[in-house]
Design an enzyme around this catalytic site. Structure first.
Site, short mmCIF file in Angstrom:
data_model
loop_
_atom_site.label_atom_id
_atom_site.label_comp_id
_atom_site.label_asym_id
_atom_site.label_seq_id
_atom_site.Cartn_x
_atom_site.Cartn_y
_atom_site.Cartn_z
N HIS A 171 0.85 -1.22 -0.06
CA HIS A 171 -0.16 -0.33 0.19
C HIS A 171 0.81 1.78 0.08
CE1 HIS A 171 -4.07 -1.75 1.86
NE2 HIS A 171 -3.77 -2.68 0.67
N CYS B 183 1.29 13.65 -7.78
CA CYS B 183 0.16 14.35 -8.66
C CYS B 183 -1.56 13.62 -8.30
CB CYS B 183 1.06 15.06 -9.14
SG CYS B 183 -0.46 16.43 -10.19
N CYS C 11 3.63 19.47 -13.28
CA CYS C 11 2.55 20.09 -13.85
C CYS C 11 1.63 21.75 -13.81
CB CYS C 11 1.34 19.10 -14.01
SG CYS C 11 0.23 19.06 -12.64
C1 BJW Z 1 -3.37 -6.24 16.68
C2 BJW Z 1 -3.13 -5.25 17.61
C3 BJW Z 1 -2.00 -5.93 18.33
C4 BJW Z 1 -5.15 -4.38 16.87
N1 BJW Z 1 -1.64 -6.72 17.98
N2 BJW Z 1 -2.91 -7.16 16.65
C5 BJW Z 1 -11.97 -8.40 -4.32
C6 BJW Z 1 -13.54 -8.69 -3.13
C7 BJW Z 1 -14.05 -7.92 -2.79
C8 BJW Z 1 -13.60 -5.84 -2.71
C9 BJW Z 1 -12.43 -6.47 -3.30
C10 BJW Z 1 -12.03 -7.57 -4.02
N3 BJW Z 1 -10.18 -6.93 -4.40
C11 BJW Z 1 -9.93 -5.90 -4.58
C12 BJW Z 1 -11.45 -5.02 -4.15
C13 BJW Z 1 -12.22 -3.62 -4.20
C14 BJW Z 1 -11.02 -3.11 -2.18
C15 BJW Z 1 -11.74 -4.55 -0.85
O1 BJW Z 1 -10.24 -4.81 -0.65
N4 BJW Z 1 -12.54 -3.54 -0.20
C16 BJW Z 1 -12.76 -4.33 0.32
C17 BJW Z 1 -13.02 -3.57 1.94
C18 BJW Z 1 -13.73 -5.51 0.80
N5 BJW Z 1 -9.61 -3.34 -2.36
C19 BJW Z 1 -9.06 -2.04 -3.37
O2 BJW Z 1 -9.80 -1.15 -3.60
C20 BJW Z 1 -7.63 -2.13 -3.21
N6 BJW Z 1 -7.05 -1.98 -4.81
C21 BJW Z 1 -8.40 -3.38 -6.06
O3 BJW Z 1 -7.74 -4.37 -5.81
O4 BJW Z 1 -7.70 -2.39 -7.13
C22 BJW Z 1 -7.71 -3.30 -8.54
C23 BJW Z 1 -9.65 -3.42 -8.15
C24 BJW Z 1 -10.41 -2.46 -7.64
C25 BJW Z 1 -11.96 -1.52 -7.12
C26 BJW Z 1 -12.33 -3.35 -7.37
C27 BJW Z 1 -11.83 -4.30 -7.57
C28 BJW Z 1 -10.44 -4.26 -8.28
C29 BJW Z 1 -7.12 -1.24 -2.46
C30 BJW Z 1 -6.41 -1.52 -1.36
C31 BJW Z 1 -6.07 -0.41 -0.67
C32 BJW Z 1 -6.97 0.22 0.39
N7 BJW Z 1 -6.09 0.41 1.51
C33 BJW Z 1 -6.37 1.02 2.30
C34 BJW Z 1 -5.69 2.69 2.60
C35 BJW Z 1 -3.93 3.29 3.10
C36 BJW Z 1 -3.72 4.12 3.13
C37 BJW Z 1 -3.67 4.40 4.46
O5 BJW Z 1 -3.17 3.62 5.40
O6 BJW Z 1 -4.47 5.70 4.78
O7 BJW Z 1 -4.56 0.20 3.35
S1 BJW Z 1 -7.53 0.99 3.94
C38 BJW Z 1 -7.25 0.53 5.12
O8 BJW Z 1 -7.15 -1.12 4.81
C39 BJW Z 1 -5.35 0.44 4.86
C40 BJW Z 1 -4.91 -0.85 5.23
O9 BJW Z 1 -3.39 -1.15 4.60
C41 BJW Z 1 -5.79 -1.54 4.76
C42 BJW Z 1 -5.18 -3.14 6.05
O10 BJW Z 1 -6.43 -3.07 7.15
P1 BJW Z 1 -5.55 -3.73 8.22
O11 BJW Z 1 -4.34 -3.18 8.32
O12 BJW Z 1 -5.61 -5.37 8.40
O13 BJW Z 1 -6.19 -3.19 9.69
P2 BJW Z 1 -7.23 -2.94 10.35
O14 BJW Z 1 -7.77 -1.89 10.77
O15 BJW Z 1 -8.45 -3.42 9.63
O16 BJW Z 1 -6.88 -4.63 11.29
C43 BJW Z 1 -5.66 -4.24 12.23
C44 BJW Z 1 -5.99 -5.80 13.15
O17 BJW Z 1 -5.13 -5.87 14.44
C45 BJW Z 1 -7.27 -6.00 14.13
O18 BJW Z 1 -7.50 -8.06 13.14
C46 BJW Z 1 -7.27 -5.67 15.03
O19 BJW Z 1 -8.12 -6.61 16.01
C47 BJW Z 1 -5.64 -6.61 15.33
N8 BJW Z 1 -4.69 -5.31 16.13
N9 BJW Z 1 -3.51 -4.26 18.04
C48 BJW Z 1 -1.82 -7.74 17.10
N10 BJW Z 1 -1.70 -4.57 19.09
#
Ligand code: BJW
Length: 320
Positions: free
Chosen positions: A134, A142, A206
């Site tokens: 990510h 840009c 740009c």
């Molecule tokens: C602890 C703890 C401790 C707490 N010790 N544990 C297939 C199926 C369905 C949907 C899609 C699919 N393919 C694509 C999609 C669409 C979409 C998607 O996935 N949507 C879902 C919501 C279903 N994906 C995309 O759009 C991606 N792009 C893409 O696929 O392009 C082509 C495409 C587009 C559209 C359609 C089809 C294809 C891009 C995804 C980009 C995600 N970006 C973000 C923001 C990044 C910038 C920023 O930081 O602001 O990434 S969203 C956010 O979620 C961020 C994270 O990296 C990501 C994951 O979150 P993460 O890290 O898992 O955090 P949490 O908070 O969810 O979980 C924390 C965990 O830690 C919890 O379980 C706690 O219990 C635990 N925890 N403390 C251990 N101390």
């Protein structure tokens, strides 16, 4: 006898560190999939659950190109805050344990991280084994052209984006007509913009486009070269173990790596505070592992046997 389908993960998977150590010792190829929970002990917020709100906004509602188009100042304030927090934070023992594993295993270990906070990069983790799918908070790009700037650690990133509490509160008060800004209310064209876009950082190439954080937002493609490197690594051979660390494994394509690793023969070892919402890492098997707790505490214990304690370094690598 097979356990009933409704049996919870933690009743099936092993929770024994000793058993895990045995598997670790015999694993030739290991992959880790990391998420925001890895950096929680460093004081950084997660996206979902309790940590997923910034002011009155859902963090995920601000991580979209639509949000930036609608109110770039609001999105920049959110990312200015995140950049500031990440620069103040320090990598924790979980980041360092993974760095040690990477050094010890060489090509036999790949760490896929969804985190954009730069903390793993501030450990001695070899960069070739760290896949930033990510991207990072410290790249800018840009919104209109192909300009990209890497390793911008300025804080604030632009004079218009001071992150002191008072000025941010004042700016948000001006913009928000809805105290609980969900994505729909936020996209309402009647909602005024938080900062005049003319005041925000502009592209030096740009000149008319706005600069934006270089991270991957919902609906955007992930870095193709990085995805290719990951695919190539998987294609080389079977995989023995996937560590699923501090992630809700709900965002794709990242979450899909659990299934891919399983198809390559991997056992799954989950490290998470919450054993009940494991996304694509649910359905753990008897041969898998579930360790509930803080990744910063658990990873050093889990990876202890194959780390070289005499050489283990917890010395932070500073940004340039
Ligand atoms: C602890 C703890 C401790 C707490 N010790 N544990 C297939 C199926 C369905 C949907 C899609 C699919 N393919 C694509 C999609 C669409 C979409 C998607 O996935 N949507 C879902 C919501 C279903 N994906 C995309 O759009 C991606 N792009 C893409 O696929 O392009 C082509 C495409 C587009 C559209 C359609 C089809 C294809 C891009 C995804 C980009 C995600 N970006 C973000 C923001 C990044 C910038 C920023 O930081 O602001 O990434 S969203 C956010 O979620 C961020 C994270 O990296 C990501 C994951 O979150 P993460 O890290 O898992 O955090 P949490 O908070 O969810 O979980 C924390 C965990 O830690 C919890 O379980 C706690 O219990 C635990 N925890 N403390 C251990 N101390």
């Amino acid at each position: 006898m097979r356990p009933p389908r409704s049996m919870p993960n933690h009743a099936i998977a092993s929770t024994s560190i000793d058993e895990f150590h045995e598997v670790l010792r015999t694993s030739k190829r290991i992959v880790a999939l990391c998420g925001a929970g890895l950096s929680a002990a460093s004081g950084l917020d997660t996206f979902r659950g309790a940590g997923g709100m910034w002011r009155n906004y859902q963090a995920t509602s601000l991580a979209t190109p639509e949000a930036f188009e609608k109110d770039p100042g609001l999105v920049w304030l959110f990312y200015g805050y995140r950049r500031h927090k990440a620069l103040q934070a320090k990598p924790n023992m979980g980041h360092f344990a993974l760095a040690e594993l990477a050094k010890k295993k060489g090509d036999g270990f790949m760490c896929i991280t969804q985190n954009v906070d730069g903390l793993s990069q501030r450990t001695p983790h070899p960069r070739s084994q760290l896949k930033l799918i990510h991207d990072t908070l410290f790249d800018l790009k840009c919104f209109s052209c192909d300009y990209r700037e890497i390793d911008n650690f300025n804080d604030p990133v632009h004079p218009s984006l001071t992150i002191d509490d008072e000025s941010v509160t004042a700016r948000l008060a001006g913009a928000s007509t809805n105290p609980f800004h969900n994505r729909i209310a936020f996209l309402d064209p009647a909602t005024p913009q938080t900062i005049d876009p003319a005041e925000l950082p502009h592209c030096p190439k740009c000149t008319h486009g706005l600069l934006r954080p270089g991270v991957v937002w919902f609906g955007e493609s992930l870095p193709q070269d990085t995805l290719k490197e990951i695919d190539d690594w998987f294609d080389q051979d079977r995989v023995d173990l996937i560590l699923v660390i501090g992630t809700s494994a709900a965002v794709y394509p990242a979450a899909g790596y659990v299934q891919i690793a399983k198809r390559h023969g991997a056992r799954v070892a989950v490290v998470n505070m919450d054993k009940d919402s494991l996304g694509s890492a649910s359905n753990l098997r008897k041969t898998d592992f579930l360790f509930q707790g803080d990744a910063a505490e658990l990873l050093p214990q889990m990876l202890g046997p194959i780390r070289d304690r005499r050489k283990a370094s917890v010395k932070e690598v500073k940004f340039k």
